[in-house]
Design a protein around this motif. Structure first.
Motif, PDB file in Angstrom:
ATOM      1  N   LEU A  19     -17.414  22.240  16.776  1.00 23.22           N
ATOM      2  CA  LEU A  19     -18.214  23.311  17.371  1.00 23.22           C
ATOM      3  C   LEU A  19     -19.123  23.952  16.328  1.00 23.22           C
ATOM      4  N   MET A  20     -18.605  24.134  15.114  1.00 22.04           N
ATOM      5  CA  MET A  20     -19.435  24.714  14.055  1.00 22.04           C
ATOM      6  C   MET A  20     -20.627  23.818  13.746  1.00 22.04           C
ATOM      7  N   LEU A  21     -20.424  22.514  13.818  1.00 20.22           N
ATOM      8  CA  LEU A  21     -21.535  21.579  13.592  1.00 20.22           C
ATOM      9  C   LEU A  21     -22.613  21.719  14.660  1.00 20.22           C
ATOM     10  N   THR A  22     -22.205  22.062  15.885  1.00 24.47           N
ATOM     11  CA  THR A  22     -23.206  22.246  16.938  1.00 24.47           C
ATOM     12  C   THR A  22     -23.906  23.600  16.831  1.00 24.47           C
ATOM     13  N   LEU A  23     -23.236  24.578  16.174  1.00 28.44           N
ATOM     14  CA  LEU A  23     -23.835  25.907  16.021  1.00 28.44           C
ATOM     15  C   LEU A  23     -24.760  25.979  14.811  1.00 28.44           C
ATOM     16  N   THR A  24     -24.402  25.270  13.761  1.00 28.37           N
ATOM     17  CA  THR A  24     -25.214  25.255  12.543  1.00 28.37           C
ATOM     18  C   THR A  24     -24.929  23.978  11.776  1.00 28.37           C
ATOM     19  N   ARG A  25     -25.959  23.435  11.160  1.00 21.80           N
ATOM     20  CA  ARG A  25     -25.793  22.218  10.370  1.00 21.80           C
ATOM     21  C   ARG A  25     -25.536  22.528   8.897  1.00 21.80           C
ATOM     22  N   ALA A  26     -25.473  23.788   8.533  1.00 25.85           N
ATOM     23  CA  ALA A  26     -25.245  24.159   7.142  1.00 25.85           C
ATOM     24  C   ALA A  26     -23.834  23.741   6.708  1.00 25.85           C
ATOM     25  N   PRO A  27     -23.685  23.098   5.541  1.00 18.25           N
ATOM     26  CA  PRO A  27     -22.353  22.625   5.107  1.00 18.25           C
ATOM     27  C   PRO A  27     -21.356  23.750   4.868  1.00 18.25           C
ATOM     28  N   LEU A  28     -21.832  24.904   4.356  1.00 20.16           N
ATOM     29  CA  LEU A  28     -20.898  25.969   3.990  1.00 20.16           C
ATOM     30  C   LEU A  28     -20.105  26.498   5.185  1.00 20.16           C
ATOM     31  N   PRO A  29     -20.722  26.853   6.315  1.00 17.95           N
ATOM     32  CA  PRO A  29     -19.925  27.334   7.447  1.00 17.95           C
ATOM     33  C   PRO A  29     -18.911  26.308   7.943  1.00 17.95           C
ATOM     34  N   VAL A  30     -19.284  25.019   7.907  1.00 19.69           N
ATOM     35  CA  VAL A  30     -18.337  23.984   8.342  1.00 19.69           C
ATOM     36  C   VAL A  30     -17.130  23.958   7.412  1.00 19.69           C
ATOM     37  N   ALA A  31     -17.377  24.048   6.098  1.00 22.61           N
ATOM     38  CA  ALA A  31     -16.275  24.052   5.139  1.00 22.61           C
ATOM     39  C   ALA A  31     -15.417  25.306   5.282  1.00 22.61           C
ATOM     40  N   LEU A  32     -16.060  26.425   5.656  1.00 19.43           N
ATOM     41  CA  LEU A  32     -15.332  27.687   5.763  1.00 19.43           C
ATOM     42  C   LEU A  32     -14.348  27.710   6.932  1.00 19.43           C
ATOM     43  N   VAL A  33     -14.468  26.778   7.873  1.00 20.72           N
ATOM     44  CA  VAL A  33     -13.493  26.706   8.969  1.00 20.72           C
ATOM     45  C   VAL A  33     -12.095  26.458   8.407  1.00 20.72           C
ATOM     46  N   GLN A  34     -11.983  25.491   7.491  1.00 24.87           N
ATOM     47  CA  GLN A  34     -10.683  25.213   6.888  1.00 24.87           C
ATOM     48  C   GLN A  34     -10.230  26.377   6.014  1.00 24.87           C
ATOM     49  N   THR A  35     -11.182  27.004   5.325  1.00 30.29           N
ATOM     50  CA  THR A  35     -10.838  28.164   4.495  1.00 30.29           C
ATOM     51  C   THR A  35     -10.290  29.304   5.351  1.00 30.29           C
ATOM     52  N   ALA A  36     -10.932  29.561   6.478  1.00 33.23           N
ATOM     53  CA  ALA A  36     -10.489  30.644   7.357  1.00 33.23           C
ATOM     54  C   ALA A  36      -9.083  30.388   7.896  1.00 33.23           C
ATOM     55  N   LEU A  37      -8.730  29.123   8.054  1.00 28.69           N
ATOM     56  CA  LEU A  37      -7.403  28.785   8.562  1.00 28.69           C
ATOM     57  C   LEU A  37      -6.333  28.909   7.479  1.00 28.69           C
ATOM     58  N   SER A  38      -6.696  28.617   6.219  1.00 28.63           N
ATOM     59  CA  SER A  38      -5.714  28.593   5.131  1.00 28.63           C
ATOM     60  C   SER A  38      -5.619  29.902   4.368  1.00 28.63           C
ATOM     61  N   LEU A  39      -6.700  30.678   4.311  1.00 26.03           N
ATOM     62  CA  LEU A  39      -6.723  31.893   3.507  1.00 26.03           C
ATOM     63  C   LEU A  39      -5.616  32.885   3.864  1.00 26.03           C
ATOM     64  N   PRO A  40      -5.253  33.064   5.141  1.00 25.04           N
ATOM     65  CA  PRO A  40      -4.197  34.045   5.460  1.00 25.04           C
ATOM     66  C   PRO A  40      -2.868  33.781   4.768  1.00 25.04           C
ATOM     67  N   VAL A  41      -2.574  32.525   4.440  1.00 28.47           N
ATOM     68  CA  VAL A  41      -1.323  32.222   3.744  1.00 28.47           C
ATOM     69  C   VAL A  41      -1.261  32.972   2.423  1.00 28.47           C
ATOM     70  N   PHE A  42      -2.394  33.038   1.721  1.00 34.19           N
ATOM     71  CA  PHE A  42      -2.425  33.721   0.431  1.00 34.19           C
ATOM     72  C   PHE A  42      -2.481  35.236   0.594  1.00 34.19           C
ATOM     73  N   LEU A  43      -3.056  35.710   1.700  1.00 32.36           N
ATOM     74  CA  LEU A  43      -3.200  37.151   1.893  1.00 32.36           C
ATOM     75  C   LEU A  43      -1.938  37.803   2.444  1.00 32.36           C
ATOM     76  N   VAL A  44      -1.252  37.138   3.352  1.00 25.89           N
ATOM     77  CA  VAL A  44      -0.095  37.761   4.018  1.00 25.89           C
ATOM     78  C   VAL A  44       1.194  36.987   3.819  1.00 25.89           C
ATOM     79  N   GLY A  45       1.181  35.935   2.985  1.00 26.89           N
ATOM     80  CA  GLY A  45       2.375  35.107   2.827  1.00 26.89           C
ATOM     81  C   GLY A  45       3.584  35.881   2.334  1.00 26.89           C
ATOM     82  N   LEU A  46       3.436  36.628   1.228  1.00 27.16           N
ATOM     83  CA  LEU A  46       4.568  37.383   0.682  1.00 27.16           C
ATOM     84  C   LEU A  46       5.021  38.507   1.618  1.00 27.16           C
TER      85      LEU A  46
END
Length: 541
Positions: free
Chosen positions: A56-83
């Motif tokens: 879906l992000m590829l259909t909204l924008t072709r910019a590489p950074l937002p596409v890469a940030l999808v995985q970041t948005a999914l993984s980042l909470p582990v570091f923020l709220v894990g402990l």
């Protein structure tokens, strides 16, 4: 003054009973089976979410950074709220925490589906809802791991861990393929809907699970204190430290395979996305085979032997793939063996951690394990990706594979599985709360002073035993521990340690002390004349 620095191995390990039952034995327990199926459904739904969000992000924008940030948005909470999530998993009712986190994730997933059906999703909204879904998963993960030993018998924990790893690998193998088909035929909104329904199935299973409430005579522990105590336990627990060291080494070097496998598939094997899915499926097949073999392997070689053998097989597999980057049939067979090895190493390490942890600290310690799991893979993927860009994929895989092989030997001083001997009796003892000097449980800090009389001929044995006591005290939350030797009376030793307040000290006795801790006290007291004298001093500030 004597300030011990190292903790020796206990002098008299307790033999560990052999594991019973087949590799699939945990599935005979109704609620393990129900929750295992629910977990598999949620894992598949998670892969549907990932594939649909990236597409879906590829259909909204072709910019590489937002596409890469999808995985970041999914993984980042582990570091923020894990402990904090791990601390919550120990200080509140775990079943309720799982229900709340699943409900939160369900609402976020359903909200994203509704917005997508309505055509209102923007790149930033997509990232926001992906982050919320990841936050729900991060809140749930430590408590989910912590309840697994409650669902099976103790000697079935390694098998349960292996089956959970099978679930994850199977979802990794089939989830992306199913997600791709759903997105292609029905659209991203439909994939988001299926993901929301997968969380609904888990929520229903958790609501029906008849887990008894946990007794907490002293009430819930403050979350900051719980996090600090959890980190202290990990720091002073040799079995847990060993698991973290071996896991970090294995995951850092093995991350090269997962980071570079898409490049290997596309550029060297000339495969399409379906071909890449086939490579992942071979790993999933290996995981299923590995789960079936683990019981036999652990009985024959022991847990530490399985970790070492799995590391060697996985590392040699990476080297072989680097040497034959264009031989698809050989690579498919090798990936099956690597799937066997991957589940052998990680499920054994996870089982070692879970069996070495008492229930009062299990969720927060496993949160640290998850942080190491995620962090070393993230760092490893970045390091090996940069290395491959400079020196090529085959050379990178060969070097990383050698690192996987050498890792267990480099960390040989950290004995995986010693927890089975060192802290076999790890469930908290049932001890009546001590009556405090006042009704104010916040009074403190509390200084505990214990005086021992030891004959000079037993001084060395006593000091060695007190090194074990030091680790025991620090694991259940004591601070500023010291052992002093009287300069004028060679028979007099004084042990001191502090707690933040009287209630914290009572927790050390009523909620955290285990049979293993009691055994260490008794070992030191063998060399003591008479009964140790204990005093509790409360700060007058």
């Amino acid at each position: 003054m004597t300030t011990p620095q190292a903790e020796p191995m206990p002098p008299a390990p307790v033999p560990v009973p052999e594991e019973k039952g087949a590799a699939w034995a945990p599935l005979r327990h109704k609620w393990f089976r129900v929750l295992w199926i629910a977990q598999f459904a949620s894992s598949v739904g998670g892969w549907l979410q990932t594939v649909a969000a990236q597409w879906l992000m590829l259909t909204l924008t072709r910019a590489p950074l937002p596409v890469a940030l999808v995985q970041t948005a999914l993984s980042l909470p582990v570091f923020l709220v894990g402990l904090p999530a791990g601390a919550l998993g120990d200080i509140v009712d775990r079943r309720r925490l799982l229900i709340v986190s699943q409900a939160f994730t369900l609402v976020a997933a359903a909200g994203l589906a509704v917005l997508t059906f309505a055509g209102l999703v923007s790149p930033w909204l997509l990232l926001l809802f992906t982050f919320l879904i990841g936050t729900g998963g991060a809140l749930m993960a430590p408590a989910w791991i912590a309840v697994q030993p409650e669902l099976v018998e103790r000697d079935e924990i390694p098998h349960a861990t292996a089956l959970n790893a099978v679930s994850m690998n199977l979802s990794r193998a089939v989830g992306p393929a199913i997600g791709g088909v759903i997105v292609a035929v029905l659209g991203a909104a439909a994939a988001f809907t299926f993901n929301a329904l997968s969380y609904l199935s888990s929520l229903i299973a958790l609501k029906r699970w008849p887990r008894p409430p946990e007794p907490r005579p002293l009430g819930a522990e403050p979350i900051i204190s719980a996090m600090r105590t959890g980190l202290a336990y990990v720091r002073y627990s040799p079995p847990v430290r060993a698991v973290l060291v071996h896991s970090a080494i294995f995951l850092f070097f093995s991350a090269a395979l997962w980071a570079l496998l898409p490049i290997l598939a596309a550029e060297h094997l000339r495969l399409s996305s379906a071909g890449y899915g086939l490579l992942l499926s071979m790993v999933g097949i290996g995981a299923v085979i590995g789960a079936a073999l683990l019981h036999w392997a652990r009985e024959r070689f022991g847990l530490e032997g399985v970790v070492m053998a799995s590391s060697i097989i996985f590392g040699l597999g990476m080297v072989e793939i680097s040497l034959t980057p264009r031989n698809l049939p050989v690579d498919l067979v090798v990936l099956v063996f690597m799937g066997v090895a991957f589940i052998g190493a990680l499920s054994s390490l996870s089982a070692a951690a879970q069996t070495a942890l008492p229930s009062w600290v299990r969720a927060r310690a496993m949160a640290v394990y998850l942080l190491v799991f995620q962090g070393t893979q993230a760092v490893g993927a970045a390091v090996w990706g940069a290395f491959a860009q400079a020196y090529g994929t085959p050379l990178t895989l060969a070097i990383a594979g050698a690192g996987v092989v050498v890792g267990p030997f480099a960390a040989a001083a950290y004995h995986v599985g010693m927890g089975a001997h060192y802290e076999r009796e790890i469930e908290p003892l049932s001890i009546e709360p001590r009556v405090g000097p006042s009704t104010d449980h916040d009074s403190g800090p509390v200084l505990v002073v214990r005086e021992y009389k030891v004959d000079p001929e037993h001084a060395d044995e006593f000091e060695n035993a007190m090194r074990l006591v030091r680790g025991s005290r620090r694991r259940f939350g004591a601070q500023r521990w010291n052992l002093y030797h009287d300069a004028h009376d060679p028979t007099r030793y004084v042990e001191t340690f502090t707690a933040n307040n009287w209630q914290e000290h009572m927790r050390q006795h009523t909620e955290r002390m285990t049979q293993a801790d009691r055994m260490m006290d008794e070992l030191a007291e063998r060399y003591v004349r008479g009964e140790p004298r204990t005093e509790h001093l409360i700060s007058a500030e």
